[in-house]
Design a protein around this motif. Structure first.
Motif, mmCIF file in Angstrom:
data_model
loop_
_atom_site.group_PDB
_atom_site.id
_atom_site.type_symbol
_atom_site.label_atom_id
_atom_site.label_comp_id
_atom_site.label_asym_id
_atom_site.label_seq_id
_atom_site.Cartn_x
_atom_site.Cartn_y
_atom_site.Cartn_z
ATOM 1 N N HIS A 102 0.896 -1.345 -0.021
ATOM 2 C CA HIS A 102 0.029 0.072 -0.040
ATOM 3 C C HIS A 102 0.813 1.456 -0.087
ATOM 4 C CE1 HIS A 102 -3.755 -1.944 0.169
ATOM 5 N NE2 HIS A 102 -3.593 -2.572 1.256
ATOM 6 N N GLU A 105 -8.026 -1.013 -5.251
ATOM 7 C CA GLU A 105 -8.571 -1.327 -4.097
ATOM 8 C C GLU A 105 -8.761 -0.163 -3.045
ATOM 9 O OE1 GLU A 105 -6.826 -3.521 0.185
ATOM 10 O OE2 GLU A 105 -6.054 -4.456 -1.887
ATOM 11 N N GLY A 106 -10.100 0.181 -2.750
ATOM 12 C CA GLY A 106 -10.447 1.356 -1.856
ATOM 13 C C GLY A 106 -11.862 1.487 -1.795
ATOM 14 N N ALA A 150 -5.606 11.810 3.078
ATOM 15 C CA ALA A 150 -6.511 10.649 3.222
ATOM 16 C C ALA A 150 -7.723 10.766 2.990
ATOM 17 C CB ALA A 150 -6.201 10.257 4.989
ATOM 18 N N TYR A 198 -9.921 5.926 8.020
ATOM 19 C CA TYR A 198 -9.261 6.588 7.017
ATOM 20 C C TYR A 198 -8.278 5.906 5.936
ATOM 21 C CZ TYR A 198 -9.130 10.476 10.603
ATOM 22 O OH TYR A 198 -9.478 11.530 11.473
ATOM 23 N N TYR A 199 -8.265 6.401 4.972
ATOM 24 C CA TYR A 199 -7.633 5.656 3.706
ATOM 25 C C TYR A 199 -6.307 6.740 3.346
ATOM 26 C CZ TYR A 199 -11.120 1.908 2.886
ATOM 27 O OH TYR A 199 -12.033 0.980 2.997
ATOM 28 N N GLU A 257 -1.584 3.169 -5.071
ATOM 29 C CA GLU A 257 -2.966 3.539 -5.314
ATOM 30 C C GLU A 257 -3.040 5.054 -5.836
ATOM 31 O OE1 GLU A 257 -3.152 0.888 -1.921
ATOM 32 O OE2 GLU A 257 -1.790 2.414 -2.669
ATOM 33 N N ASP A 285 -13.086 -1.930 -3.454
ATOM 34 C CA ASP A 285 -13.165 -2.675 -2.219
ATOM 35 C C ASP A 285 -14.459 -2.821 -1.632
ATOM 36 O OD1 ASP A 285 -12.293 -4.104 -0.120
ATOM 37 O OD2 ASP A 285 -10.949 -2.625 0.750
ATOM 38 N N GLN A 312 -17.506 0.607 2.894
ATOM 39 C CA GLN A 312 -17.770 0.761 4.212
ATOM 40 C C GLN A 312 -19.121 0.733 4.849
ATOM 41 O OE1 GLN A 312 -15.280 1.137 6.427
ATOM 42 N NE2 GLN A 312 -13.601 0.667 5.137
#
Length: 769
Positions: A10, A34-35, A56, A70-71, A79, A97, A100
């Motif tokens: 990542h 992926e997210g 983020a 958070y991402y 990414e 992904d 959420q």
């Protein structure tokens, strides 16, 4: 139609560089990353000039903002490079992904779901299966937690981080990298982890099922070159596609919740393992150099080390950089590595720059390895009203949001500085401690404030949580403190809250808080609470004056509270145990300072009258009576003769020695100036102590020692001098039932000499026992 799987780490510059080159070579017509799919509408913002990583994606439940995730992305995150490539080339891109919405459920729903899933485990056969899973050996569990550790150890590395860094992140080409990663992860998932397949996380199963569904949708949409960017561990699961029904069954019946998303600044420090981030890296500051200067990362890194050490007045020259570079290269060659990695660089840094000392090395790790670089997001990114208002205030007052510490000094007589102070205090009321007050020597004036600012990325979620209280910082802070006041049950809670309200200059909330304070004050019978509340109110009135706040309502509360204190003090000083009495003395001292700070003649007269009554009544605890006498004497309400009369009363034989010792402690504790300069007090205390029997003196010695130990060093020295020079010292005789042993008595003379700082001669008082 073809699908290309790019398994990445990542946050890694090697993966990011290889992915960027692979995408340019492939030129896909669709990219899946992926997210969280809820953030798809935020993807176009990555191309804005104001968007500066690290940043983020923040996803949260609007009705319960504390449920958030958070991402994070850095410039060296694969990414992030895939997003920029897609947006710049106008290529369709979306996150793939598991949403959420299925994962940010309230705790009670999650627990209920787990209970539902476990209801079928009640028969003996299924319980036996559970037991077999629990009996998996430790090695299998360790492999499941870190499946690459076996490969790292086989390659001669002690840990996965170092192995992956040398294998992937430090490479500058993309030659067959992703094919090698896919083959490696296939082996890991089919052979190495097969012993622990029963420990497969149900969440991971659902995530991979959803990713496969997204891939099927892209294929159905007719895209010919689909690029999938995902964690390396998921590649084998996406390469072998089960039936669509299989994945649909896995995802069937999942509860969901409404989720909102936005961009927020992030920091390198929060990308590190040390911050608790599960997908973190060891040294984001080092990876920054690997990304921006791949061929000369070592040279740039060591140059930063030299600059940092020079900034802190430590020796660091060009020669140090050259020698450290040579040593790092040599260590890499000895270890059969094609180029120096972080281990080699840090070892060389310690040997050359730090002289094998840990102190400079800790500085380097904190400032360079972690590196508190903070990102930035566009002002027009979707956000709630309160975070937007705070951002506007920060911009208006030119208070830069930074992850590293910065100092700020304010003069509240300047309007702009007062507004900055209000901003910091209002944020603090909402639990956002962006600024922390600093106390500097020589700058203790009411108008001067010193702050240390340090912005934390998780403040963003706190602002979102606080948005329920209002759309602006002032209204939100006001509503929040009014709610706190309604819930407060004790007087000290409310007085501290009043002080904070005045510091934040929240005039619209002051009336409600003061009304609640008056209600609680009228119902508070505890003298200790009332005494403890007075200093905070006095401080609050002072801050109100500085900030031009109307404190008329507060003055009314203070007047009523002080009247109740003056009435309650003589009664409250009676019949106390030693420990509560000692606490009341502390509250009494603070309250006395508060009354004098208010500078109101009526307050002072009532206060001193109450102290006189408390000092003279026989039933008052000795500590409190003594302190009241001390305050009255220091403030000129009693002459030294009046104080001496009270001392004589308490030193008489009619009083117990313990009561006398308590009175002396209350009267003298903290300062021996009165005892030094007043002969009458000295003689009274000296005579009383000389009259004590041996057993009584030994019993009271800890109390007396505690009293005299509170004096300043020079005061103790002067008292010692006076004891030595006292003409009556030789005449003092100790009351004892046994004859004095002269030889044993002389053994204490060296100790006395050390205490008094004098050499005792035979002709000096005290030399002859």
């Amino acid at each position: 139609m073809s699908t290309h799987l790019f398994g990445i780490r990542h946050h890694g510059p090697g993966c990011a560089r290889s992915l960027k080159e692979a995408l340019h070579a492939l030129q896909p017509d669709c990219i899946l990353i992926e997210g969280p799919p809820e953030a798809n509408d935020l993807i176009p913002f990555v191309a804005g000039a104001e968007m500066q990583p690290p940043v983020a994606l923040l996803l949260y439940v609007p009705d319960a903002p504390q449920n958030a995730v958070y991402y994070p992305f850095a410039a060296f995150s694969p990414e992030w490079q895939a997003l920029q490539f897609a947006v710049a080339g106008n290529i369709p891109v979306q996150f793939c992904d598991l949403p959420q919405a299925f994962r940010l459920l309230p705790a009670e729903k999650s627990e209920a779901s787990e209970e539902d899933e476990g209801e079928e485990d009640e028969n003996e056969e299924e319980n036996a299966e559970v037991a077999s899973v629990q009996e998996l050996d430790l090695q299998a569990r360790l492999v499941r937690a870190d499946p690459l550790l076996v490969l790292a150890q086989a390659a001669g590395f002690a840990d996965t981080e170092t192995w992956w860094d040398h294998l992937v992140e430090q490479r500058t080409d993309s030659l067959d990298l992703f094919a090698a990663i896919a083959e490696m992860m296939t082996v890991v998932r089919t052979e190495i982890t097969q012993a622990s397949d029963q420990l497969q996380d149900q969440l991971e199963v659902r995530r991979e099922a959803y990713m496969r569904q997204m891939l099927r949708q892209a294929e159905k949409a007719g895209y010919q070159k689909i690029a999938v960017v995902c964690g390396a561990y998921h590649v084998p699961a996406l390469a072998r596609m089960p039936t669509a029904k299989h994945d649909a069954d896995i995802l069937k019946g999942l509860d969901k919740v409404k989720v909102a998303a936005t961009w927020t600044p992030w920091s390198y420090g929060r990308l590190a393992f040390a911050s608790g981030y599960g997908a973190g890296v060891e040294a984001p500051g080092w990876y920054h150099h690997l990304w921006h200067q791949p061929e000369q990362a070592v040279l740039f890194w060591l140059s930063d080390v030299a600059n940092l050490l020079r900034k802190h007045d430590l020796d660091a020259s060009s020669a140090h950089i050259i020698e450290a570079t040579r040593l790092a290269d040599t260590l890499a060659a000895l270890r059969d590595r094609h180029r120096p990695g972080l281990d080699e660089i840090m070892e060389a840094t310690r040997a050359v720059f730090c002289y094998d000392s840990d102190a400079p090395l800790r500085l380097i790790r904190r400032e360079l390895l972690l590196n508190d670089r903070l990102g930035a997001v566009p002002a027009d990114a979707p956000n709630l009203p309160l975070p937007q208002n705070v951002a506007l205030l920060q911009k208006k007052f030119r208070m830069a949001v930074r992850a590293d510490s910065t100092d700020l000094e304010l003069d509240l007589r300047e309007a702009a500085h007062l507004e900055k102070s209000n901003l910091l205090y209002r944020l603090s009321l909402l639990g956002i401690d962006w600024g922390k007050r600093q106390h500097l020597r020589g700058k203790t004036g009411t108008f001067h404030e010193a702050w240390r600012l340090e912005w934390q990325p998780d403040f963003a979620i706190k602002l979102i949580e606080a948005n329920i209280w209002g759309s602006t910082l002032e209204t939100a802070a006001s509503a929040y403190v009014i709610d706190m006041a309604r819930r407060a049950q004790t007087l000290p809670e409310l007085t501290k809250l009043v002080e904070r309200v005045l510091l934040a200059n929240l005039g619209m909330a002051l009336h409600d808080v003061m009304r609640r304070l008056e209600e609680v004050s009228a119902l508070t019978p505890d003298l200790g609470y009332m005494l403890a509340a007075l200093p905070a109110l006095a401080n609050a009135m002072r801050y109100g004056n500085v900030r031009n706040t109307d404190t008329a309502a507060m003055e009314l509360v203070v007047s009523k509270l002080l009247s109740r204190i003056c009435i309650a003090l003589p009664v409250g000083a009676r019949g106390l145990a030693d420990e509560p009495a000692a606490q009341m003395v502390k509250d009494l001292i603070a309250a006395d300072q508060a009354v004098r700070m208010l500078q109101n003649e009526d307050y002072l007269n009532n206060w001193f009258a109450s102290l006189v009554q408390t000092a003279r009544q026989e039933s008052s605890h000795g500590l409190i009576a003594g302190r009241c006498a001390r305050i009255l004497t220091e403030q000129g309400q009693w002459s030294e003769e009046q104080a001496g009369q009270q001392l004589a009363v308490h030193c008489s034989h009619a009083q117990t020695p313990l009561l006398t010792a308590h009175w002396i402690e209350g009267f003298l504790q903290g300062s021996g100036a009165l005892l030094i300069h007043n002969d009458m007090l000295w003689q009274l205390i000296n005579s009383w102590m000389a009259s004590l029997g041996a057993e009584t003196f030994i019993e009271l010695l800890p109390l007396l020692r505690r009293t005299f130990s509170s004096f300043a060093g020079p005061e103790r020295y002067q008292l010692g001098e006076r004891a030595v020079a006292s003409k009556g010292a030789a005449a003092v005789t100790l009351h004892t039932d046994t004859a004095l042993d002269q030889s044993r008595a002389r053994l204490v003379i060296p100790v006395l000499q050390a205490i008094l700082g004098k050499t005792l001669h035979d002709d000096q008082p005290g030399a002859n026992a």
